[in-house]
Design an enzyme around this catalytic site. Structure first.
Site, PDB file in Angstrom:
ATOM      1  N   SER A  70      47.194  85.633  61.221  1.00 48.50           N
ATOM      2  CA  SER A  70      46.958  87.030  61.627  1.00 48.50           C
ATOM      3  C   SER A  70      48.236  87.865  61.626  1.00 48.50           C
ATOM      4  O   SER A  70      48.214  89.044  61.263  1.00 48.50           O
ATOM      5  CB  SER A  70      46.312  87.074  63.009  1.00 48.50           C
ATOM      6  OG  SER A  70      47.196  86.540  63.973  1.00 48.50           O
ATOM      7  N   ASN A 112      45.660  86.190  71.330  1.00 43.99           N
ATOM      8  CA  ASN A 112      46.680  85.163  71.166  1.00 43.99           C
ATOM      9  C   ASN A 112      47.860  85.394  72.107  1.00 43.99           C
ATOM     10  O   ASN A 112      48.194  86.539  72.393  1.00 43.99           O
ATOM     11  CB  ASN A 112      47.219  85.162  69.728  1.00 43.99           C
ATOM     12  CG  ASN A 112      46.298  84.413  68.787  1.00 43.99           C
ATOM     13  OD1 ASN A 112      45.772  83.361  69.118  1.00 43.99           O
ATOM     14  ND2 ASN A 112      46.100  84.981  67.606  1.00 43.99           N
ATOM     15  N   ALA A 121      37.564  92.024  63.625  1.00 41.39           N
ATOM     16  CA  ALA A 121      36.987  90.836  62.997  1.00 41.39           C
ATOM     17  C   ALA A 121      36.457  89.856  64.045  1.00 41.39           C
ATOM     18  O   ALA A 121      35.412  89.228  63.847  1.00 41.39           O
ATOM     19  CB  ALA A 121      38.036  90.154  62.131  1.00 41.39           C
ATOM     20  N   LYS A 146      47.508  76.228  71.714  1.00 43.93           N
ATOM     21  CA  LYS A 146      47.291  77.141  70.592  1.00 43.93           C
ATOM     22  C   LYS A 146      48.630  77.646  70.047  1.00 43.93           C
ATOM     23  O   LYS A 146      48.783  77.872  68.847  1.00 43.93           O
ATOM     24  CB  LYS A 146      46.375  78.301  71.007  1.00 43.93           C
ATOM     25  CG  LYS A 146      45.853  79.061  69.794  1.00 43.93           C
ATOM     26  CD  LYS A 146      44.425  79.555  69.908  1.00 43.93           C
ATOM     27  CE  LYS A 146      43.913  79.979  68.533  1.00 43.93           C
ATOM     28  NZ  LYS A 146      43.301  81.285  68.499  1.00 43.93           N
ATOM     29  N   GLY A 173      37.757  96.647  71.429  1.00 44.41           N
ATOM     30  CA  GLY A 173      38.470  96.311  70.198  1.00 44.41           C
ATOM     31  C   GLY A 173      37.550  95.552  69.263  1.00 44.41           C
ATOM     32  O   GLY A 173      37.595  94.327  69.173  1.00 44.41           O
TER      33      GLY A 173
END
Lengths: 310, 310
Positions: free
Chosen positions: A258, A105, A13, A188, A10
């Site tokens: 995101s 995430n 970015a 997070k 993947g």
């Protein structure tokens, strides 16, 4: 010390930036691309970075994992919405002693992958980075860049872990290895849960949410619910963490997280990893995160309705 | 029986319909208009109704309460967002024995008004009606039409109450007088709280919310929180009421509730009466309606942000 081979699964970015830095520093990096494969094979990867621009040519690029070599370290940088395909995708490139690092995430992803790869070393990577892919083969790295990792169940090979750390540092990536994956993931989430979902549901940016008293209170409520959920799940986040996250965000530039970018670009949102899994785990541990659950419900409605309508 | 004089304060879709029916049946009705005053004074009021169309000419219309006569019954049909102006507006038309009926949505409005008019009779009116103002002086009454009322603290004059009931029935309006204002207000909130707010926040209609499993569950959660809040505040709503409201809505035509219409037309939304007051009262009674409170917070953000931006 032996030379490790890296795979980037993947290459967007995040994967493009970290994998690109590793390749630039001389590491053996194999990049999986999908739609950008032809462009990058012909033109290479261009990165404009606050830490110095660079361009890579003659990269080792692939458009499927069957044609890739087995690798020592596999950096999974794709969206978690595709993780159900991960076991099949990774099978051709995983060795007995591979380390698979999920730079993604959300909660519970490492545990899920461990069901398919019970003998490999699995790590979670928390990327603190502002990076975006602006066009095929072109990435802008605007700020930050640190990578924090921890190994699932603290199970890893000491020598390999040290080598990975050295490779990232040599590639000019601030790299920290910790020992509490569960804590890192939940910490997070304290930021990700309010800002990702609310910028989508309320079609706004972080700064506007912080300025309005009602939404600022809602952000605080969502953070406090998340801290309560975290503690019930064994991540003993400190009392002042919510205030720290709020003042960090006050000092940030207006920001579209995101999930907001995914929404704007009609991509699947990471609802399961960022919302459903934490809600489920907290509930099983006795904490009902009401408002987080409501955000999950609203996002599911948006995902299923607006996307179908488009 | 004596003939009562009626005032209609806020002659929109609701006030125009009920006041219009009363005038059509021969009652002495005085209408307060704002922006539509000149049009209605010249052209009268036109109502297309499932119960029969009608047109009123030579109505008793006013553009301020100072020029109106004092009235026996004052029907307040304006949005509750303007209720802070109500004491001053009503002062010129209120008599010692006036009945003031708030045909509005939300909780606590009658109690607030009673502070300014402690000696008058105050009632709440729950309108079950689909009615909309399509242009100045033109109302379409599409469905339903019943009016249910109850008096604050069950304090009223028997003879006047009977006369009001007779006048409405004579005007072809199904009219029920009950004895539990608190229960009526909370029961209406069980529907109003989920559908009003969610159709705004998620920019959708009732039918889409019912079809999607996540939003349907969220609606159920919001209704159950409201029932818990109601019970804590002394309104002992029955167990099967939530399921009844859900299946009623399943059988409705796709519907944009009044708050969605207010949002679409950049009018102030009734956040305080429908959300803030119930949340506050339930919390004081020991029930934290988490998801209702979150909807309030989201609506406040939308109200304060998008409206300013427009």
């Amino acid at each position: 010390m032996r030379k490790l081979s890296y795979a980037v699964i993947g290459t967007g970015a995040i994967g493009g930036y970290y994998g690109g830095r590793l390749a630039l520093s001389g590491q053996d990096v194999h990049f999986l691309y999908h739609s950008e494969y032809d462009y990058v094979k012909a033109n290479g990867l261009d990165v404009k970075s606050v830490n110095g621009d660079f361009h890579l040519n003659n990269m080792q690029v692939y458009n499927n994992t069957e044609s890739m070599p087995k690798c020592d370290v596999i950096l999974v940088c794709m969206k978690s919405t595709q993780n159900d395909k991960l076991p099949q995708m990774l099978a051709p490139i995983v060795k007995d002693d591979s380390t698979i690092m999920l730079i993604q995430n959300g909660l519970g992803l490492e545990q899920e992958l461990a069901k398919s790869f019970p003998n490999q070393v699995i790590a979670g990577g928390m990327a603190f980075i502002c990076s975006s892919r602006v066009s095929p083969g072109h990435i802008i790295h605007a700020d930050y860049g640190a990578l924090t990792t921890a190994y699932l169940n603290n199970k890893y090979d000491e020598e390999t872990a040290e080598q990975i750390k050295a490779d990232f540092k040599n590639a000019n990536v601030p790299y920290t290895q910790g020992d509490d994956l569960n804590m890192f993931r939940w910490r997070k989430l304290v930021w990700n849960i309010p800002y990702n979902g609310l910028t989508v549901v309320l079609r706004t940016t972080t700064d506007k949410l912080m300025q309005n008293p009602a939404s600022r209170q809602l952000i605080t409520d969502l953070m406090e619910e998340t801290v309560a959920g975290a503690r019930a799940c064994g991540a003993n986040i400190k009392d002042d963490f919510v205030q720290k996250m709020l003042s960090n965000t006050d000092n940030m530039e207006p920001y579209a997280p995101s999930m907001r970018l995914d929404y704007d670009n009609h991509r699947q949102m990471e609802i399961r990893a960022i919302y459903s899994n934490p809600v489920k785990m907290a509930k099983a541990a006795g904490v009902h995160m009401h408002k987080v659950e409501m955000l999950e419900q609203q996002l599911r409605f948006i995902q299923e309705n607006e996307y179908n309508a488009k």
